[in-house]
Design a protein around this motif. Structure first.
Motif, PDB file in Angstrom:
ATOM      1  N   GLY A  80     -30.786 -69.341  19.005  1.00 37.46           N
ATOM      2  CA  GLY A  80     -31.255 -68.580  19.977  1.00 37.46           C
ATOM      3  C   GLY A  80     -32.494 -67.573  19.619  1.00 37.46           C
ATOM      4  O   GLY A  80     -32.838 -66.675  20.527  1.00 37.46           O
ATOM      5  N   GLU A  81     -32.945 -67.670  18.411  1.00 35.72           N
ATOM      6  CA  GLU A  81     -33.815 -66.707  17.940  1.00 35.72           C
ATOM      7  C   GLU A  81     -35.352 -67.406  17.642  1.00 35.72           C
ATOM      8  O   GLU A  81     -35.282 -68.565  17.316  1.00 35.72           O
ATOM      9  N   THR A  82     -36.348 -66.662  18.032  1.00 38.15           N
ATOM     10  CA  THR A  82     -37.677 -67.228  17.918  1.00 38.15           C
ATOM     11  C   THR A  82     -38.215 -67.130  16.530  1.00 38.15           C
ATOM     12  O   THR A  82     -37.848 -66.239  15.754  1.00 38.15           O
ATOM     13  N   ILE A  83     -38.390 -68.095  16.026  1.00 38.33           N
ATOM     14  CA  ILE A  83     -39.020 -68.373  14.622  1.00 38.33           C
ATOM     15  C   ILE A  83     -40.593 -68.708  14.686  1.00 38.33           C
ATOM     16  O   ILE A  83     -41.116 -69.811  15.302  1.00 38.33           O
ATOM     17  N   PHE A  84     -41.371 -67.958  13.863  1.00 33.30           N
ATOM     18  CA  PHE A  84     -42.735 -68.362  13.633  1.00 33.30           C
ATOM     19  C   PHE A  84     -42.956 -69.144  12.417  1.00 33.30           C
ATOM     20  O   PHE A  84     -42.517 -68.558  11.385  1.00 33.30           O
ATOM     21  N   LEU A  85     -43.585 -70.382  12.639  1.00 34.36           N
ATOM     22  CA  LEU A  85     -43.625 -70.984  11.368  1.00 34.36           C
ATOM     23  C   LEU A  85     -45.052 -71.353  10.993  1.00 34.36           C
ATOM     24  O   LEU A  85     -45.941 -71.545  11.804  1.00 34.36           O
ATOM     25  N   GLU A  86     -45.413 -70.576   9.799  1.00 33.09           N
ATOM     26  CA  GLU A  86     -46.701 -70.793   9.362  1.00 33.09           C
ATOM     27  C   GLU A  86     -47.025 -71.692   8.103  1.00 33.09           C
ATOM     28  O   GLU A  86     -46.323 -71.528   7.320  1.00 33.09           O
ATOM     29  N   GLU A  87     -48.016 -72.527   8.348  1.00 38.18           N
ATOM     30  CA  GLU A  87     -48.398 -73.504   7.233  1.00 38.18           C
ATOM     31  C   GLU A  87     -49.876 -73.043   6.955  1.00 38.18           C
ATOM     32  O   GLU A  87     -50.985 -72.914   7.839  1.00 38.18           O
ATOM     33  N   ILE A  88     -49.784 -72.538   5.410  1.00 34.50           N
ATOM     34  CA  ILE A  88     -50.976 -71.903   5.013  1.00 34.50           C
ATOM     35  C   ILE A  88     -51.620 -72.930   4.061  1.00 34.50           C
ATOM     36  O   ILE A  88     -51.233 -73.458   3.221  1.00 34.50           O
ATOM     37  N   THR A  89     -53.008 -73.394   4.235  1.00 39.62           N
ATOM     38  CA  THR A  89     -53.622 -74.295   3.413  1.00 39.62           C
ATOM     39  C   THR A  89     -55.034 -73.531   3.021  1.00 39.62           C
ATOM     40  O   THR A  89     -55.722 -73.044   3.699  1.00 39.62           O
ATOM     41  N   CYS A  90     -54.982 -73.326   1.479  1.00 36.76           N
ATOM     42  CA  CYS A  90     -55.987 -72.852   0.841  1.00 36.76           C
ATOM     43  C   CYS A  90     -56.778 -73.957   0.136  1.00 36.76           C
ATOM     44  O   CYS A  90     -56.280 -74.580  -0.703  1.00 36.76           O
ATOM     45  N   THR A  91     -58.311 -73.782   0.283  1.00 35.76           N
ATOM     46  CA  THR A  91     -59.103 -74.797  -0.271  1.00 35.76           C
ATOM     47  C   THR A  91     -59.561 -74.097  -1.587  1.00 35.76           C
ATOM     48  O   THR A  91     -60.447 -73.046  -1.336  1.00 35.76           O
ATOM     49  N   GLY A  92     -59.197 -74.444  -2.679  1.00 34.04           N
ATOM     50  CA  GLY A  92     -59.526 -73.915  -4.156  1.00 34.04           C
ATOM     51  C   GLY A  92     -58.650 -74.353  -4.915  1.00 34.04           C
ATOM     52  O   GLY A  92     -57.564 -74.669  -4.663  1.00 34.04           O
ATOM     53  N   VAL A  93     -58.774 -73.744  -6.117  1.00 32.34           N
ATOM     54  CA  VAL A  93     -57.771 -73.849  -7.558  1.00 32.34           C
ATOM     55  C   VAL A  93     -57.217 -72.661  -7.532  1.00 32.34           C
ATOM     56  O   VAL A  93     -57.651 -71.645  -7.893  1.00 32.34           O
ATOM     57  N   LEU A  94     -55.802 -72.912  -7.215  1.00 31.71           N
ATOM     58  CA  LEU A  94     -54.817 -71.993  -7.405  1.00 31.71           C
ATOM     59  C   LEU A  94     -53.561 -72.065  -8.029  1.00 31.71           C
ATOM     60  O   LEU A  94     -53.432 -73.331  -8.182  1.00 31.71           O
ATOM     61  N   THR A  95     -53.116 -71.214  -8.971  1.00 30.50           N
ATOM     62  CA  THR A  95     -51.747 -71.613  -9.677  1.00 30.50           C
ATOM     63  C   THR A  95     -50.627 -71.340  -8.778  1.00 30.50           C
ATOM     64  O   THR A  95     -50.811 -70.839  -7.762  1.00 30.50           O
ATOM     65  N   GLU A  96     -49.562 -71.982  -9.118  1.00 25.88           N
ATOM     66  CA  GLU A  96     -48.156 -71.850  -8.105  1.00 25.88           C
ATOM     67  C   GLU A  96     -47.808 -70.220  -8.062  1.00 25.88           C
ATOM     68  O   GLU A  96     -47.416 -69.819  -7.187  1.00 25.88           O
ATOM     69  N   GLU A  97     -48.125 -69.411  -9.008  1.00 24.50           N
ATOM     70  CA  GLU A  97     -47.803 -67.926  -9.140  1.00 24.50           C
ATOM     71  C   GLU A  97     -48.678 -67.414  -8.084  1.00 24.50           C
ATOM     72  O   GLU A  97     -48.477 -66.480  -7.233  1.00 24.50           O
TER      73      GLU A  97
END
Length: 126
Positions: A80-97
């Motif tokens: 019964g709750e609204t959930i906003f789902l964000e999928e973020i894609t970054c183009t570049g070299v990033l560490t997991e941290e």
């Protein structure tokens, strides 16, 4: 201040902030004319763009090598709750941290904060 005006045309609204104008409408299958974002889509666009801008500001300040940031927002309902789902894609070299830090920063954009906190809405008909 944002002002929406609707006349008799179903359901196209002219929306202005005094400097910029947009059309908000419903899709044809809901009786609208499909001239612009539906209200729910506009809310999702507000969240997606706020997250993207916030992440760009943060990445630029940190001088992280991100060429492009894409934020896709979907809405779901759980218990019964609204959930906003964000999928973020970054183009570049990033560490997991760095990726984990960007996830944290995403929730700090002003629109995310407003949606997460919930607010009272007071209406008055003049």
């Amino acid at each position: 201040m944002v002002k929406a005006t609707i006349n008799k045309e179903h359901y196209a609204c002219s929306v202005t902030n005094g400097s910029h104008d947009i059309i908000v409408d419903e899709p044809i299958e809901l009786g609208g004319t499909h001239k612009g974002f539906a209200p729910k889509g506009l809310l999702m666009a507000s969240l997606a763009s706020c997250v993207a801008i916030t992440l760009r500001m943060y990445a630029d300040r940190k001088k992280w090598p991100i060429d492009k940031i894409e934020v896709e927002v979907n809405v779901d309902t759980e218990n019964g709750e609204t959930i906003f789902l964000e999928e973020i894609t970054c183009t570049g070299v990033l560490t997991e941290e760095q990726k984990l830090r960007l996830e944290e920063i995403a929730s700090k954009c002003p629109v995310s904060k407003m949606l997460a906190a919930g607010h009272e809405i007071r209406s008055s008909v003049l």
